[in-house]
Design a protein around this motif. Structure first.
Motif, mmCIF file in Angstrom:
data_model
loop_
_atom_site.group_PDB
_atom_site.id
_atom_site.type_symbol
_atom_site.label_atom_id
_atom_site.label_comp_id
_atom_site.label_asym_id
_atom_site.label_seq_id
_atom_site.Cartn_x
_atom_site.Cartn_y
_atom_site.Cartn_z
ATOM 1 N N GLY A 115 0.355 -0.727 -0.255
ATOM 2 C CA GLY A 115 0.330 0.162 -0.041
ATOM 3 C C GLY A 115 1.053 1.606 0.792
ATOM 4 O O GLY A 115 2.267 1.348 0.054
ATOM 5 N N ALA A 116 0.259 2.397 0.242
ATOM 6 C CA ALA A 116 0.672 3.515 0.181
ATOM 7 C C ALA A 116 1.001 4.351 2.134
ATOM 8 O O ALA A 116 -0.051 4.545 2.170
ATOM 9 C CB ALA A 116 0.038 4.496 -0.497
ATOM 10 N N GLU A 117 1.522 4.784 2.756
ATOM 11 C CA GLU A 117 1.839 5.991 3.497
ATOM 12 C C GLU A 117 1.757 7.430 3.170
ATOM 13 O O GLU A 117 2.382 7.552 2.381
ATOM 14 C CB GLU A 117 2.889 5.686 4.354
ATOM 15 C CG GLU A 117 3.014 6.093 5.767
ATOM 16 C CD GLU A 117 4.187 6.368 6.436
ATOM 17 O OE1 GLU A 117 4.807 5.603 7.252
ATOM 18 O OE2 GLU A 117 5.069 7.495 5.831
ATOM 19 N N PHE A 118 0.304 8.244 4.128
ATOM 20 C CA PHE A 118 0.329 9.473 3.567
ATOM 21 C C PHE A 118 1.244 10.127 5.230
ATOM 22 O O PHE A 118 0.246 9.568 5.463
ATOM 23 C CB PHE A 118 -0.612 9.313 3.742
ATOM 24 C CG PHE A 118 -1.463 8.919 2.160
ATOM 25 C CD1 PHE A 118 -1.443 9.673 1.200
ATOM 26 C CD2 PHE A 118 -1.557 7.627 1.625
ATOM 27 C CE1 PHE A 118 -1.750 8.888 -0.146
ATOM 28 C CE2 PHE A 118 -2.160 7.033 1.021
ATOM 29 C CZ PHE A 118 -2.276 7.702 -0.444
ATOM 30 N N SER A 119 2.361 10.721 5.102
ATOM 31 C CA SER A 119 2.525 11.161 5.798
ATOM 32 C C SER A 119 2.493 12.675 6.081
ATOM 33 O O SER A 119 2.998 13.242 4.582
ATOM 34 C CB SER A 119 3.825 11.105 6.471
ATOM 35 O OG SER A 119 4.518 11.116 5.130
ATOM 36 N N ASN A 120 2.846 13.429 7.058
ATOM 37 C CA ASN A 120 2.667 14.415 7.157
ATOM 38 C C ASN A 120 3.889 15.441 8.740
ATOM 39 O O ASN A 120 3.696 14.681 9.235
ATOM 40 C CB ASN A 120 1.455 15.380 7.422
ATOM 41 C CG ASN A 120 1.866 16.842 7.545
ATOM 42 O OD1 ASN A 120 1.532 18.007 8.658
ATOM 43 N ND2 ASN A 120 1.352 17.730 6.562
ATOM 44 N N LEU A 121 4.907 16.389 8.446
ATOM 45 C CA LEU A 121 5.193 16.766 9.096
ATOM 46 C C LEU A 121 5.267 18.536 9.778
ATOM 47 O O LEU A 121 5.247 19.575 8.829
ATOM 48 C CB LEU A 121 6.840 16.565 9.474
ATOM 49 C CG LEU A 121 8.066 17.060 9.795
ATOM 50 C CD1 LEU A 121 7.307 16.570 11.448
ATOM 51 C CD2 LEU A 121 8.920 17.507 9.832
ATOM 52 N N LYS A 122 4.794 18.715 11.061
ATOM 53 C CA LYS A 122 5.170 20.122 11.301
ATOM 54 C C LYS A 122 5.856 20.695 12.425
ATOM 55 O O LYS A 122 6.095 19.747 13.556
ATOM 56 C CB LYS A 122 3.295 19.994 11.361
ATOM 57 C CG LYS A 122 2.031 19.969 11.041
ATOM 58 C CD LYS A 122 1.301 20.436 11.533
ATOM 59 C CE LYS A 122 -0.363 20.865 10.973
ATOM 60 N NZ LYS A 122 -1.600 20.941 11.522
ATOM 61 N N MET A 123 6.313 21.777 12.037
ATOM 62 C CA MET A 123 7.528 21.838 13.314
ATOM 63 C C MET A 123 7.097 23.946 13.670
ATOM 64 O O MET A 123 6.428 24.564 12.964
ATOM 65 C CB MET A 123 9.191 22.063 12.618
ATOM 66 C CG MET A 123 9.356 20.773 11.722
ATOM 67 S SD MET A 123 11.043 20.543 10.905
ATOM 68 C CE MET A 123 11.991 20.561 12.770
ATOM 69 N N ASN A 124 7.472 23.743 14.553
ATOM 70 C CA ASN A 124 7.672 25.403 15.883
ATOM 71 C C ASN A 124 8.718 25.216 16.414
ATOM 72 O O ASN A 124 9.133 24.461 17.388
ATOM 73 C CB ASN A 124 6.036 25.628 15.443
ATOM 74 C CG ASN A 124 5.836 25.316 16.903
ATOM 75 O OD1 ASN A 124 5.844 25.176 18.190
ATOM 76 N ND2 ASN A 124 4.561 24.128 16.715
#
Length: 232
Positions: free
Chosen positions: A128-137
């Motif tokens: 399958g496929a992985e959908f990822s997101n990264l947030k930084m502050n």
């Protein structure tokens, strides 16, 4: 020749009973073809460490559709005092710097699989496929601290988030006849990650904002996930 009225009355009743039995049998067979498999476990991400993992699979005969989730949030902060700014009569007057950093990573995976009979259970191959997101502050602020309160001298902050990154996932699962199953999934995930965000600054005499575009160079988010489930 006269028709037997008792026989005529029994025929529709026999047909009705047969239909009900057949319908119940077909319904049981169709219901047994569908399965639900909730899963829980751990995921080892090379960049984010070890975190909890959740999953859910739906099966129809030998076909499987699945979803899994893992993620983590890393937070850090510190405070630093500097020497006194002024002599008496202002006692205990100093500057203080406060800083914080936070990154938040979320990964959702969807996949399909097919199972084969093996021993006392079934072996499934998945992809399958992985959908990822990264947030930084991150931010820092400097204060003048004196008896009775503190005054902000200057501050700065940066916040950014990535686009949704899609990476391939492969996995295997072994499903025992009693419903218990064990699953091992791996997501191949490295390379540069584009980030977009903003920065702002505030001081005694000036303030400003700016947009940011950049990359996190070759940060490896490859993930090995192990889950245990029970299939109904």
């Amino acid at each position: 020749m006269m028709n037997n009225p008792i026989l005529i009355k029994r025929l529709p009743l026999k047909a009705l009973v047969s239909t009900l039995v057949l319908s119940a049998t077909m319904g049981t067979a169709m219901a047994s073809d569908f399965t639900i498999n909730p899963m829980v476990g751990v995921a080892k991400n090379k960049a984010m460490g070890t975190n909890a993992a959740l999953g859910l699979e739906a099966g129809y005969k030998d076909f499987i559709l699945g979803y899994s989730y893992t993620g983590d949030s890393n937070k850090d902060s510190f405070s630093q005092h500097f020497d006194e700014l002024k002599p008496t009569p202002f006692d205990n007057v100093f500057q203080q710097a406060k800083a914080h950093y936070n990154d938040d990573y979320k990964a959702h995976t969807v996949y399909a699989g097919y199972q084969f009979s093996l021993g006392s259970g079934y072996l499934a191959l998945k992809a399958g496929a992985e959908f990822s997101n990264l947030k930084m502050n991150a931010g820092v602020a400097v204060y003048d601290v004196m008896p009775g309160g503190q005054t902000l001298v200057e501050s700065g902050a940066i916040s950014a988030s990535s686009n949704t990154v899609v990476k391939p996932m492969v996995g295997v699962g072994y499903y025992m006849d009693n419903g218990l199953n064990f699953n091992l999934h791996y997501t191949i995930h490295n390379g540069n990650r584009d980030m977009k965000g903003s920065a702002k600054y505030q001081g005694d005499e000036s303030a400003g904002k700016a947009k940011l575009n950049g990359q996190i160079p070759d940060k490896d988010f490859s993930t090995l996930m192990f889950t245990v489930g029970y299939r109904f």
